[in-house]
Design a protein around this motif. Structure first.
Motif, PDB file in Angstrom:
ATOM      1  N   GLU A  17      96.179 -21.698   3.379  1.00 45.01           N
ATOM      2  CA  GLU A  17      96.880 -20.681   4.160  1.00 45.01           C
ATOM      3  C   GLU A  17      95.881 -19.874   5.013  1.00 45.01           C
ATOM      4  OE1 GLU A  17     100.253 -17.393   3.001  1.00 45.01           O
ATOM      5  OE2 GLU A  17      98.645 -17.736   1.570  1.00 45.01           O
ATOM      6  N   ASP A  20      94.195 -22.272   7.718  1.00 53.67           N
ATOM      7  CA  ASP A  20      95.162 -22.612   8.769  1.00 53.67           C
ATOM      8  C   ASP A  20      95.642 -21.373   9.521  1.00 53.67           C
ATOM      9  OD1 ASP A  20      94.949 -25.228   7.943  1.00 53.67           O
ATOM     10  OD2 ASP A  20      96.893 -25.276   6.913  1.00 53.67           O
ATOM     11  N   ASP A  22      97.723 -19.245   8.568  1.00 56.47           N
ATOM     12  CA  ASP A  22      99.179 -19.279   8.415  1.00 56.47           C
ATOM     13  C   ASP A  22      99.662 -17.892   7.988  1.00 56.47           C
ATOM     14  OD1 ASP A  22     101.810 -19.830   7.938  1.00 56.47           O
ATOM     15  OD2 ASP A  22     101.456 -21.245   6.315  1.00 56.47           O
TER      16      ASP A  22
END
Length: 165
Positions: A17, A20, A22
């Motif tokens: 996470e 990325d 994210d």
């Protein structure tokens, strides 16, 4: 989502996470926290997973710093949200400060790291975060006693740090 019955909210970020970047789901969660501040007051603990085999400290990893700087710039209400019931030595405040403030590593010895915080920059961060704490505290009816307890806790955390100029 109703968090008022929860004693602790574990906010977990994993390596994928973070790498990325994210932030969509966490951004939505933080927005919900902001809209319902009293429900999450003093309840959040930050957990970061996936870096156990990395010899660097979390604050030495550029992706982790970038991730936390983004979250902090988007929602600088951590003084309000982070749990202050744990001993300062193991609180999420150290992780937060180390990931958003410039730091220098003094030495590493037996899995212990001596970290030097740049005091002037840390004080700017602390002052800013108290501003945002006060904004939510006033809006959600936090008592003066709770605010004093928060200030005392933050001071206990800061006393654990080593500083450089």
């Amino acid at each position: 989502m109703n968090y008022s019955d929860a004693d602790i909210i574990m906010m977990q970020f994993d390596k994928k996470e973070i790498e990325d970047f994210d932030v969509i789901d966490i951004y939505g969660t933080l927005l919900n926290y902001y809209e319902n501040p009293r429900e999450v007051y003093n309840k959040i603990n930050i957990v970061i997973t996936g870096y156990d085999n990395d010899s660097r400290e979390l604050f030495e990893i550029p992706e982790v710093r970038k991730f936390f700087l983004f979250l902090d710039n988007s929602f600088p209400y951590w003084f309000y949200w982070l749990n202050k019931d744990l001993p300062p030595e193991i609180s999420s405040f150290f992780t937060l400060f180390a990931c958003i403030c410039p730091v220098n590593i003094k030495s590493k010895h037996n899995d212990k790291v001596a970290v030097l915080f740049e005091i002037e920059k840390l004080m700017v961060i602390v002052e800013s975060h108290f501003h945002y704490y006060n904004k939510l505290a006033d809006a959600s009816g936090i008592s003066e006693e709770e605010s004093i307890a928060t200030s005392d806790y933050i001071l206990k955390v800061l006393r654990l740090f080593n500083f450089t100029e």
